[in-house]
Design a protein around this motif. Structure first.
Motif, PDB file in Angstrom:
ATOM      1  N   ASN B 112       0.826  -1.199   0.000  1.00  0.00           N
ATOM      2  CA  ASN B 112       0.000   0.000   0.000  1.00  0.00           C
ATOM      3  C   ASN B 112       0.872   1.264   0.000  1.00  0.00           C
ATOM      4  O   ASN B 112       0.497   2.284   0.542  1.00  0.00           O
ATOM      5  N   TYR B 118      -5.492   1.701  -4.016  1.00  0.00           N
ATOM      6  CA  TYR B 118      -6.060   0.730  -3.080  1.00  0.00           C
ATOM      7  C   TYR B 118      -5.913  -0.659  -3.694  1.00  0.00           C
ATOM      8  O   TYR B 118      -6.177  -0.847  -4.884  1.00  0.00           O
ATOM      9  N   PRO B 119      -5.459  -1.621  -2.918  1.00  0.00           N
ATOM     10  CA  PRO B 119      -5.169  -2.930  -3.543  1.00  0.00           C
ATOM     11  C   PRO B 119      -6.420  -3.636  -4.074  1.00  0.00           C
ATOM     12  O   PRO B 119      -7.491  -3.540  -3.484  1.00  0.00           O
ATOM     13  N   THR B 120      -6.196  -4.351  -5.159  1.00  0.00           N
ATOM     14  CA  THR B 120      -7.297  -5.159  -5.697  1.00  0.00           C
ATOM     15  C   THR B 120      -7.383  -6.445  -4.895  1.00  0.00           C
ATOM     16  O   THR B 120      -6.470  -6.781  -4.136  1.00  0.00           O
ATOM     17  N   LYS B 121      -8.459  -7.175  -5.131  1.00  0.00           N
ATOM     18  CA  LYS B 121      -8.614  -8.469  -4.448  1.00  0.00           C
ATOM     19  C   LYS B 121      -7.440  -9.383  -4.769  1.00  0.00           C
ATOM     20  O   LYS B 121      -6.892 -10.063  -3.899  1.00  0.00           O
ATOM     21  N   LEU B 124      -4.393  -8.446  -2.916  1.00  0.00           N
ATOM     22  CA  LEU B 124      -4.478  -8.863  -1.511  1.00  0.00           C
ATOM     23  C   LEU B 124      -4.199 -10.354  -1.363  1.00  0.00           C
ATOM     24  O   LEU B 124      -3.490 -10.797  -0.463  1.00  0.00           O
TER      25      LEU B 124
END
Lengths: 325, 711
Positions: B112, B118-121, B124
């Motif tokens: 981050n 914002y991180p994607t799924k 993550l």
């Protein structure tokens, strides 16, 4: 576009985790919509390796899910932006909308609306309105709704280019001023602006406070907002006026800012406890309804927090929500 | 946790005590004096880690190069892989493997980094996989043969477990590897991942131990009730007589009691409750001290300080502190007792040779102890400080300086203030002077030597005392005590000579002043904050608003020479005026010289354009009472009157009356102010009056009409 109807709440914490009482609150009050603060955007000083740095708008305090969002309530993402950021980055709208979209996708949140919360002034109005125009284009006109909070002082300005506004009936006073009797909600303050309500060229809904805070003063100077300090502890505090407490002895408390080694309270400090009784909210509600019929089709409570709403009875909460039913 | 209490120092040496009463905003005094727990005890993970890798690679890399490697500072940095390449060349497989994996750790931690992304799924999921892989790798390494890097793998495994959500694995890794984690900072970081769970599961005391070790004061404070009383402490003692939290909890209790008793707003009920609590504490700590724990010295030291706060006889307190010193203790507790003993002795013992010998020893120790301890940045006072610099401030400024001033020993007082100031100033964020102590900042800027307590003392002391002070610092005089402190003093020949010259100039002693001015180094003067203001000419008439100040272009490169110019000019004119008076030749020339002198004195007074010739910035901001009493302003008024009487020419009368009315109106009202105004108003229509636009002077007009002086 007309605002929504029904009961709603703001969720204004940095972690998503509901207590049983909070879940029960949502259920008992048939809350249909949660205005969910996703992150703040504030200017951060970015050091450029010894060269003069600059202020850069940066997302802060992003909401973290300690548990998945498993409610049936509609989610309205909210982003709080300090107005100095508006002048610092012409691409801000694109960045905000993109981040909101990614946030919702990653966390499986369905969203049809974005709300922007900003304490803009005349000096930042043009930049803010331009920001909103860009955001609206990004959302696709008519596809996703764009709403914005409206503070009382903003009534004297033209309305922002959004689909509807949420009239913020809280934080009406200067919390740093010891003389402000109640910085959360002052009927007098609302009354002074209420006449402008009927001519306001934007559909409106309203948000009322269901919270309290304690303001710590040293002499006349505001020091901090106290969160968990118990002012009913008579060894540490004595009441010296309506909502006013004197610190009796020195002690330190915990602060959310780790760079400060505990907040020290000294004998002689004063604490102003601001609490808005339901009666006051209802009085304001009545006052506003006479100026703007239909304002209460939706009522939003600020905010969903067991610590705060437990100070009100269920009847009181119901009467705050009442007229929209 | 500190409190400033402003005290008026009782002193017969009024000028200095007045300065002290106003106080320097930057000075930190009356801070809490009980310190058995260092509030600034933050483990220095980064420093220690850098130092480890420097040693590991044979001290061939700089801090920055090591940091670039450890932080994985991007491929564009030429330093990014220096250590790795070195270890590869050396064939150190273990080192290479660890640093390679550390790069993976840093990469995973950067998920981050750009906060807008914002991180994607998927990111993550990948991130969790990366951490799992890191955990597996490190955990496997721990199963193999122990190497010097094993403890770092423990930390890596715990990090991996933490970020991949393997909470159960956290405890397992720690318990199976705790013995081999010898480096304290690594252990502390490992435990950090566990600590939040300890409180949840009721292991409060264990969590306290950890927070104490890591200096996590907020977390530590949260494990205690809002108000700490003797009962709070006794309850912990009954359960955990060896609790590591005592140095902290006792310190909080005693310093809070100090604060209660010294609050600006007096409250007898609060005072009496605090005293009752302190009496309970004295009793309890006496028992605790004899309970056979390893912390007896802490209890004895705390007991003595509680007695001190209760106002017990200082000899009894000193005896109690001596008893505490006889018991084995940690260095921090021993230092605390020693500081308290110094404070107590400084307050009560007679000032004699024995006392001063003790002071020399103890102040030297205190200064060295303060210099050794890491300082922290105080955002309120803009300086670096620690507990021992606070003690030095308190002992010197609040106790010793007032005592020596009362004894009419201002030089000793100034030397002591110098020692304390020097300790602070060399740690100040805004003092670029070569430091006695390794500083955290090398920022240049405002010269802090012109804002210290010692500077204000020198600026307000008698000139003779400052010359004596100068002699002490240049080893030409002073008592043995004063001389013993000289090594810890700031001594700058140019700085001192300028101060002495300036004081002499204020006293009209221009000849000796010139001697001191000659000793001021031209390089030094560029460090004077007031230098730019010396470039103003002292010849314009200050009472003519439209051209009252003028920068002399000749002086712009060397403004300091204006001091010497001023001395020379004043000497010459004063000499001419004196001779004319001796010969009773009070003619137009005499009037002219007197007028020139008056103009120059006003310009060089605290209110003039070239105030910097005889003042420093702090003194020109003093209130008007100081100005009214200013010798230059008085002398100027007297010269203007002499000049006015000596030459009845219209030009001379108008200019002198203008000056006299200005001085009388603004700084020192005279009994004949109305008369001066009337005389000047009468001359408004004369050619000189018109040329000088007397009838357009709003102040005079207002004065004349306001006081009904029109005729």
């Amino acid at each position: 576009m007309a605002p929504h109807s029904g009961n709603a709440v703001y969720y204004w914490r940095t972690t998503w985790q509901l207590s049983e009482k909070e879940r029960d609150f949502l259920k008992r009050n048939s809350v249909q919509r949660i205005y969910l603060r996703l992150f703040d955007v504030t200017n951060i000083y970015e050091d450029n390796e010894g060269v003069e740095g600059r202020l850069v708008p940066t997302p802060q305090a992003t909401l973290h899910f300690n548990e998945p969002y498993d409610l049936t309530c509609e989610v309205v993402p909210v982003v709080y932006i300090t107005d100095d950021c508006l002048l610092a980055d012409s691409m801000l709208a694109e960045k905000v909308v993109t981040r909101v979209a990614q946030f919702c996708e990653t966390n499986d949140l369905l969203w049809n609306e974005l709300q922007i919360d900003c304490d803009w002034r005349k000096s930042t109005r043009n930049a803010y309105f331009s920001f909103l125009e860009k955001a609206r284009n990004m959302l696709g006109v008519g596809k996703r709704t764009l709403s914005a909070t409206i503070r009382l002082h903003q009534f004297s300005q033209p309305a922002p280019p959004v689909d509807y506004g949420v009239l913020m009936c809280y934080n009406t006073g200067d919390l740093t001023d010891k003389k402000t009797l109640n910085a959360i909600l002052s009927v007098r303050e609302v009354r002074s602006y209420s006449e402008k309500l009927k001519d306001y060229p934007l559909p409106l809904t309203v948000a009322y406070p269901v919270f309290s805070w304690k303001r710590l003063f040293r002499g006349e100077n505001f020091v901090a907002l106290l969160r968990d300090t118990d002012i009913d502890d008579t060894t540490s505090f004595s009441k010296c006026g309506e909502g006013l407490y004197k610190v009796n002895r020195s002690f330190s408390t915990v602060t959310p800012d780790p760079s400060i080694f505990g907040l020290q309270l000294f004998p002689g400090d004063t604490v102003r406890y601001d609490f808005v009784p339901a009666d006051t909210v209802l009085l304001v509600k009545q006052l506003l309804e006479t100026q703007y019929a239909g304002l209460h089709k939706q009522v939003i409570i600020y905010s969903l927090n067991e610590r705060d709403f437990s100070k009100y009875t269920q009847n009181e909460i119901e009467s705050i929500y009442a007229s929209c039913k | 946790m500190r409190l400033r209490v402003f005290t008026l120092l009782a002193s017969s040496f009024l000028s200095v005590s007045a300065v002290y009463a106003c106080g320097e905003e930057g000075r930190v005094n009356n801070c809490y004096m009980f310190s058995t727990y260092n509030r600034n005890e933050q483990t220095r993970y980064i420093e220690q880690n850098v130092s480890y890798w420097k040693r590991y690679t044979g001290n061939r890399f700089t801090d920055e190069q090591v940091l670039a490697q450890l932080n994985n500072s991007g491929s564009e940095s030429t330093d990014a892989n220096l250590l790795l390449n070195y270890l590869k060349g050396k064939g150190d497989k273990n080192g290479v493997e660890y640093l390679e994996k550390l790069k993976a750790v840093k990469k995973a931690a950067k998920l981050n980094e750009n906060r807008w992304n914002y991180p994607t799924k998927e990111e993550l999921v990948q991130n969790r996989k990366d951490w799992t892989e890191i955990y597996n790798f490190a955990a496997n390494k721990l199963k193999g043969k122990r190497t010097p890097l094993s403890n770092r793998y423990v930390l890596m495994a715990m990090r991996g477990a933490f970020y991949s959500g393997k909470d159960d694995a956290l405890g397992q890794i720690w318990l199976s590897n705790v013995k081999q984690v010898h480096e304290k900072d690594i252990a502390a970081q490992c435990q950090g991942y566990l600590a939040s769970n300890w409180i949840k599961t009721g292991w409060t005391e264990k969590a306290r131990d950890f927070y104490i070790k890591t200096g996590s004061l907020n977390d530590l404070r949260a494990t205690f009730p809002q108000v700490i009383t003797t009962k709070t402490i006794k309850d912990i003692f009954d359960k955990y007589p060896e609790s590591k939290s005592f140095p902290y909890v006792v310190q909080d209790f005693l310093n809070s009691s100090f604060s209660n008793l010294n609050a600006a707003e007096k409250n007898s009920k609060r005072d009496s409750l605090t005293k009752i609590e302190l009496v309970r504490f004295v009793k309890f700590s006496g028992t605790a001290a004899t309970a056979g724990t390893t912390q007896s010295a802490l209890w004895l030291s705390a007991r003595a300080y509680a007695m001190y706060l209760l106002g017990a006889d200082k000899k009894q307190v000193l005896k109690a502190l001596q008893d505490a010193q006889k018991v084995k203790s940690t260095a921090r507790v021993a230092y605390n007792t020693r500081c308290l003993r110094l404070i107590c002795s400084a307050e009560v013992e007679n000032i004699d040779a024995k006392f001063e010998a003790m002071l020399t020893k103890e102040l030297t120790w205190l200064r060295n102890t303060a210099a050794k301890e890491k300082c922290y940045y105080d955002y309120v006072y803009y300086r670096f400080r620690n507990h021992y610099t606070d003690v030095m401030d308190h002992v010197v400024h609040d106790i010793l300086v007032p005592r020596y001033i009362e004894l009419q020993k201002p030089v000793t007082a100034a030397i002591l203030a110098n020692v304390a100031n020097e300790l602070n100033e060399t740690q100040s964020a805004y003092n670029a002077r070569c430091s006695l102590i390794k500083r955290d900042s090398t920022q240049k800027g405002f010269n802090g030597d012109y804002r210290t307590d010692v500077f204000r003392m020198l600026d307000t002391m008698s000139t003779e005392s400052v010359i004596n002070y100068y002699k002490v610092l240049t080893a030409l005089g002073g008592t043995p005590f004063e001389q013993s402190l000289v090594p810890f003093c700031y001594s700058n020949n140019s700085y001192l000579c300028d101060i002495i010259a300036t004081k002499l100039m204020r006293e009209f002693q221009f000849k000796p002043a010139m001697e001191y001015l000659k000793k001021v180094d031209s390089k030094y003067v560029t460090e004077m904050n007031s230098l730019p203001y010396m470039a103003y000419s002292f010849t314009p008439e200050f009472w003519v608003y439209r051209n009252r100040q003028k920068v002399d272009p000749k002086l712009q490169k060397k403004p300091y020479t204006n001091k010497m110019n001023f001395c020379k000019q004043m000497l010459k004119l004063e000499d001419a005026v004196a001779k004319a008076q001796q010969k009773q030749k009070l003619d137009a020339k005499y009037a002219e010289n007197s007028y020139l002198l008056a103009k120059a004195y006003i310009q060089a007074s605290p209110k003039g354009a070239c105030w910097a010739l005889t003042n420093y910035s702090w003194s020109v901001t003093q209130d008007s009472a100081v100005v009214a009493d200013n010798a230059y302003i008085k002398r100027a008024a007297s010269l203007l009157r002499s000049a006015y009487s000596a030459d009845t020419g219209e030009e001379n009368m108008v200019r002198c009356l203008s000056g006299l009315f200005f001085l009388s109106y603004n700084y020192s009202p005279s009994s004949d102010q109305d008369k001066l105004a009337k005389l000047l108003w009468k001359l408004k229509d004369t050619p000189t009056g018109e040329a000088r636009k007397i009838n357009k002077c709003d102040v005079l007009k207002h004065y004349i009409t306001g006081n009904g002086l029109l005729f």
